[in-house]
Design a protein around this motif. Structure first.
Motif, PDB file in Angstrom:
ATOM      1  N   ARG A  27      39.981  38.587  32.297  1.00  0.00           N
ATOM      2  CA  ARG A  27      39.081  37.813  32.301  1.00  0.00           C
ATOM      3  C   ARG A  27      37.642  38.020  32.967  1.00  0.00           C
ATOM      4  O   ARG A  27      36.565  37.980  32.653  1.00  0.00           O
ATOM      5  CB  ARG A  27      39.467  36.250  32.935  1.00  0.00           C
ATOM      6  CG  ARG A  27      38.345  35.250  32.643  1.00  0.00           C
ATOM      7  CD  ARG A  27      39.059  34.198  33.039  1.00  0.00           C
ATOM      8  NE  ARG A  27      37.895  32.678  32.991  1.00  0.00           N
ATOM      9  CZ  ARG A  27      38.286  31.526  32.966  1.00  0.00           C
ATOM     10  NH1 ARG A  27      39.370  31.168  33.243  1.00  0.00           N
ATOM     11  NH2 ARG A  27      37.175  30.520  32.825  1.00  0.00           N
ATOM     12  N   HIS A  28      38.011  38.566  34.218  1.00  0.00           N
ATOM     13  CA  HIS A  28      37.018  39.147  35.085  1.00  0.00           C
ATOM     14  C   HIS A  28      36.144  40.229  34.468  1.00  0.00           C
ATOM     15  O   HIS A  28      34.841  40.357  34.559  1.00  0.00           O
ATOM     16  CB  HIS A  28      37.624  39.793  36.410  1.00  0.00           C
ATOM     17  CG  HIS A  28      37.959  38.463  37.329  1.00  0.00           C
ATOM     18  ND1 HIS A  28      38.467  38.710  38.611  1.00  0.00           N
ATOM     19  CD2 HIS A  28      37.688  37.217  37.412  1.00  0.00           C
ATOM     20  CE1 HIS A  28      38.854  37.658  39.186  1.00  0.00           C
ATOM     21  NE2 HIS A  28      38.239  36.518  38.337  1.00  0.00           N
ATOM     22  N   ALA A  29      37.021  41.187  33.833  1.00  0.00           N
ATOM     23  CA  ALA A  29      36.217  42.319  33.123  1.00  0.00           C
ATOM     24  C   ALA A  29      35.419  41.893  32.085  1.00  0.00           C
ATOM     25  O   ALA A  29      34.444  42.424  31.829  1.00  0.00           O
ATOM     26  CB  ALA A  29      37.182  43.424  32.943  1.00  0.00           C
ATOM     27  N   TYR A  30      35.968  40.841  31.367  1.00  0.00           N
ATOM     28  CA  TYR A  30      35.485  40.565  29.919  1.00  0.00           C
ATOM     29  C   TYR A  30      34.095  39.752  30.256  1.00  0.00           C
ATOM     30  O   TYR A  30      32.997  40.218  29.564  1.00  0.00           O
ATOM     31  CB  TYR A  30      36.347  39.647  29.302  1.00  0.00           C
ATOM     32  CG  TYR A  30      35.698  38.809  28.200  1.00  0.00           C
ATOM     33  CD1 TYR A  30      35.436  39.394  27.012  1.00  0.00           C
ATOM     34  CD2 TYR A  30      35.366  37.320  28.375  1.00  0.00           C
ATOM     35  CE1 TYR A  30      34.866  38.680  25.761  1.00  0.00           C
ATOM     36  CE2 TYR A  30      34.792  36.883  27.126  1.00  0.00           C
ATOM     37  CZ  TYR A  30      34.515  37.328  26.200  1.00  0.00           C
ATOM     38  OH  TYR A  30      33.904  36.670  24.914  1.00  0.00           O
ATOM     39  N   GLU A  31      34.043  38.894  31.700  1.00  0.00           N
ATOM     40  CA  GLU A  31      32.857  38.384  32.063  1.00  0.00           C
ATOM     41  C   GLU A  31      31.830  39.388  32.300  1.00  0.00           C
ATOM     42  O   GLU A  31      30.572  39.204  32.197  1.00  0.00           O
ATOM     43  CB  GLU A  31      33.266  37.121  32.898  1.00  0.00           C
ATOM     44  CG  GLU A  31      33.949  36.167  32.422  1.00  0.00           C
ATOM     45  CD  GLU A  31      34.341  35.193  33.510  1.00  0.00           C
ATOM     46  OE1 GLU A  31      34.072  35.420  34.682  1.00  0.00           O
ATOM     47  OE2 GLU A  31      34.851  34.051  33.070  1.00  0.00           O
ATOM     48  N   VAL A  91      35.701  43.884  41.619  1.00  0.00           N
ATOM     49  CA  VAL A  91      35.027  43.678  42.718  1.00  0.00           C
ATOM     50  C   VAL A  91      33.408  43.330  42.024  1.00  0.00           C
ATOM     51  O   VAL A  91      32.640  42.579  42.964  1.00  0.00           O
ATOM     52  CB  VAL A  91      34.676  45.062  43.601  1.00  0.00           C
ATOM     53  CG1 VAL A  91      33.736  44.823  44.747  1.00  0.00           C
ATOM     54  CG2 VAL A  91      36.226  45.224  43.974  1.00  0.00           C
ATOM     55  N   ALA A  92      32.914  44.078  41.182  1.00  0.00           N
ATOM     56  CA  ALA A  92      31.489  43.929  40.874  1.00  0.00           C
ATOM     57  C   ALA A  92      31.311  42.298  40.218  1.00  0.00           C
ATOM     58  O   ALA A  92      30.453  41.812  40.500  1.00  0.00           O
ATOM     59  CB  ALA A  92      31.051  44.672  39.685  1.00  0.00           C
ATOM     60  N   HIS A  93      32.477  42.029  39.670  1.00  0.00           N
ATOM     61  CA  HIS A  93      32.608  40.588  39.249  1.00  0.00           C
ATOM     62  C   HIS A  93      32.373  39.646  40.353  1.00  0.00           C
ATOM     63  O   HIS A  93      31.463  38.541  40.052  1.00  0.00           O
ATOM     64  CB  HIS A  93      33.780  40.138  38.476  1.00  0.00           C
ATOM     65  CG  HIS A  93      33.690  38.691  37.785  1.00  0.00           C
ATOM     66  ND1 HIS A  93      34.331  37.770  38.569  1.00  0.00           N
ATOM     67  CD2 HIS A  93      33.196  38.222  36.592  1.00  0.00           C
ATOM     68  CE1 HIS A  93      34.301  36.595  37.872  1.00  0.00           C
ATOM     69  NE2 HIS A  93      33.566  37.020  36.774  1.00  0.00           N
ATOM     70  N   GLY A  94      32.952  39.744  41.370  1.00  0.00           N
ATOM     71  CA  GLY A  94      32.780  38.903  42.637  1.00  0.00           C
ATOM     72  C   GLY A  94      31.765  39.162  43.542  1.00  0.00           C
ATOM     73  O   GLY A  94      31.658  38.311  44.524  1.00  0.00           O
ATOM     74  N   ALA A 102      34.029  39.170  46.506  1.00  0.00           N
ATOM     75  CA  ALA A 102      34.290  40.462  45.651  1.00  0.00           C
ATOM     76  C   ALA A 102      35.874  40.734  46.104  1.00  0.00           C
ATOM     77  O   ALA A 102      36.510  41.062  45.274  1.00  0.00           O
ATOM     78  CB  ALA A 102      33.441  41.482  46.473  1.00  0.00           C
ATOM     79  N   LEU A 103      36.254  40.460  47.556  1.00  0.00           N
ATOM     80  CA  LEU A 103      37.830  40.640  48.043  1.00  0.00           C
ATOM     81  C   LEU A 103      38.650  39.725  47.008  1.00  0.00           C
ATOM     82  O   LEU A 103      39.719  40.256  46.490  1.00  0.00           O
ATOM     83  CB  LEU A 103      37.944  40.305  49.301  1.00  0.00           C
ATOM     84  CG  LEU A 103      37.308  41.443  50.186  1.00  0.00           C
ATOM     85  CD1 LEU A 103      37.344  41.148  51.663  1.00  0.00           C
ATOM     86  CD2 LEU A 103      37.691  42.874  49.944  1.00  0.00           C
ATOM     87  N   VAL A 104      38.424  38.535  46.852  1.00  0.00           N
ATOM     88  CA  VAL A 104      39.011  37.546  46.098  1.00  0.00           C
ATOM     89  C   VAL A 104      39.252  37.901  44.628  1.00  0.00           C
ATOM     90  O   VAL A 104      40.232  37.897  44.137  1.00  0.00           O
ATOM     91  CB  VAL A 104      38.487  36.033  46.261  1.00  0.00           C
ATOM     92  CG1 VAL A 104      39.351  35.246  45.219  1.00  0.00           C
ATOM     93  CG2 VAL A 104      38.716  35.616  47.746  1.00  0.00           C
ATOM     94  N   SER A 105      38.012  38.508  44.200  1.00  0.00           N
ATOM     95  CA  SER A 105      37.949  38.857  42.708  1.00  0.00           C
ATOM     96  C   SER A 105      38.646  40.324  42.497  1.00  0.00           C
ATOM     97  O   SER A 105      39.226  40.261  41.333  1.00  0.00           O
ATOM     98  CB  SER A 105      36.664  38.950  42.142  1.00  0.00           C
ATOM     99  OG  SER A 105      36.465  39.449  40.953  1.00  0.00           O
ATOM    100  N   ALA A 106      38.872  40.804  43.586  1.00  0.00           N
ATOM    101  CA  ALA A 106      39.562  42.333  43.485  1.00  0.00           C
ATOM    102  C   ALA A 106      41.034  42.182  43.349  1.00  0.00           C
ATOM    103  O   ALA A 106      41.716  42.978  42.974  1.00  0.00           O
ATOM    104  CB  ALA A 106      38.805  43.243  44.529  1.00  0.00           C
ATOM    105  N   TRP A 107      41.394  41.152  44.108  1.00  0.00           N
ATOM    106  CA  TRP A 107      42.964  41.100  44.448  1.00  0.00           C
ATOM    107  C   TRP A 107      43.611  40.905  43.075  1.00  0.00           C
ATOM    108  O   TRP A 107      44.742  41.496  43.111  1.00  0.00           O
ATOM    109  CB  TRP A 107      42.986  39.741  45.168  1.00  0.00           C
ATOM    110  CG  TRP A 107      44.762  39.331  45.318  1.00  0.00           C
ATOM    111  CD1 TRP A 107      45.279  38.506  44.860  1.00  0.00           C
ATOM    112  CD2 TRP A 107      45.397  40.162  46.111  1.00  0.00           C
ATOM    113  NE1 TRP A 107      46.616  38.407  45.267  1.00  0.00           N
ATOM    114  CE2 TRP A 107      46.686  39.503  45.856  1.00  0.00           C
ATOM    115  CE3 TRP A 107      45.510  41.325  46.894  1.00  0.00           C
ATOM    116  CZ2 TRP A 107      47.856  40.090  46.604  1.00  0.00           C
ATOM    117  CZ3 TRP A 107      46.500  41.817  47.630  1.00  0.00           C
ATOM    118  CH2 TRP A 107      47.837  41.321  47.320  1.00  0.00           C
ATOM    119  N   PRO A 108      43.435  40.238  41.953  1.00  0.00           N
ATOM    120  CA  PRO A 108      44.188  40.354  40.867  1.00  0.00           C
ATOM    121  C   PRO A 108      44.420  41.959  40.325  1.00  0.00           C
ATOM    122  O   PRO A 108      45.462  41.938  39.802  1.00  0.00           O
ATOM    123  CB  PRO A 108      43.442  39.406  39.628  1.00  0.00           C
ATOM    124  CG  PRO A 108      42.661  38.724  40.562  1.00  0.00           C
ATOM    125  CD  PRO A 108      42.200  39.200  41.936  1.00  0.00           C
TER     126      PRO A 108
END
Length: 202
Positions: A27-31, A91-94, A102-108
């Motif tokens: 989902r992060h990559a898609y957005e 990371v870029a998404h967050g 960025a850290l929270v977004s990279a965790w998954p």
């Protein structure tokens, strides 16, 4: 039994974490792809290429390990590029929400990569290492018996009767009787008589 149960529960936990992390990471990559100008089928499929590259490279590495062959360099590079790409995309998404975002977004993505590699480790360890069995040595006794059976000619009952009878003629005792020869070689007594008569005439 306990070891098997441990492996099964560990595999289930790893698969569950990997599945959840894969959904969030996708989902992060898609957005991120949609935010940078791609839409439709392209935005839907691009994230699959990143995780698919990790999957393909890991399978090649696993196959090489199972075959006890050197890991292809391309597989190592592909795995590294895939890991960097999926973590970078998350990371870029967050980044819009600061360092913490960025850290929270990279965790998954990190959880996905870690879980996937743990699953590969379980798979590699589950492959039994079967020692090579030594080549069975041929049974010399059987070979010798086979050689003897090939070299010794098989006599017909008539020939055996004749041989025994002639041998008894040269012996110190009386010649063998027709009844004895018939019982010994399992043929009819009249046949024995014919053999002896033909020998006497000769």
């Amino acid at each position: 039994m306990a070891d098997r149960l441990t492996r099964i529960t560990t595999a289930l936990a790893v698969v569950t974490v990997a599945a959840v992390a894969a959904v969030i990471s996708y989902r992060h990559a898609y957005e991120l792809v949609r935010a940078h100008g791609e839409t439709g089928v392209t935005a839907t499929l691009v994230p699959f290429t990143v995780d698919g590259l990790i999957w393909a490279a890991s399978m090649v590495i696993l196959d090489a390990n199972r075959r006890r062959q050197p890991v292809p360099v391309l597989a190592k590079w592909s795995l590294g590029v895939g890991i960097v790409a999926t973590i970078g995309a998350n990371v870029a998404h967050g980044l819009n929400h600061g360092v913490i975002g960025a850290l929270v977004s990279a965790w998954p993505a990190l959880a996905l990569v870690g879980s996937f590699e743990l699953l590969m480790t379980l798979t590699r360890n589950a492959v039994p290492k079967v020692p090579a069995e030594p080549a069975a040595e041929p049974d010399r006794r059987m070979d010798e018996e086979a050689d003897e059976s090939r070299t010794e000619p098989v006599q017909a009952p008539e020939q055996a009767v004749l041989a025994d009878y002639l041998a008894s003629l040269n012996g110190p005792g009386r010649p063998l009787s027709q009844r004895f020869l018939a019982e010994k070689h399992g043929i009819d007594r009249r046949k024995v008589k014919q053999i002896i008569s033909a020998t006497a005439q000769t």
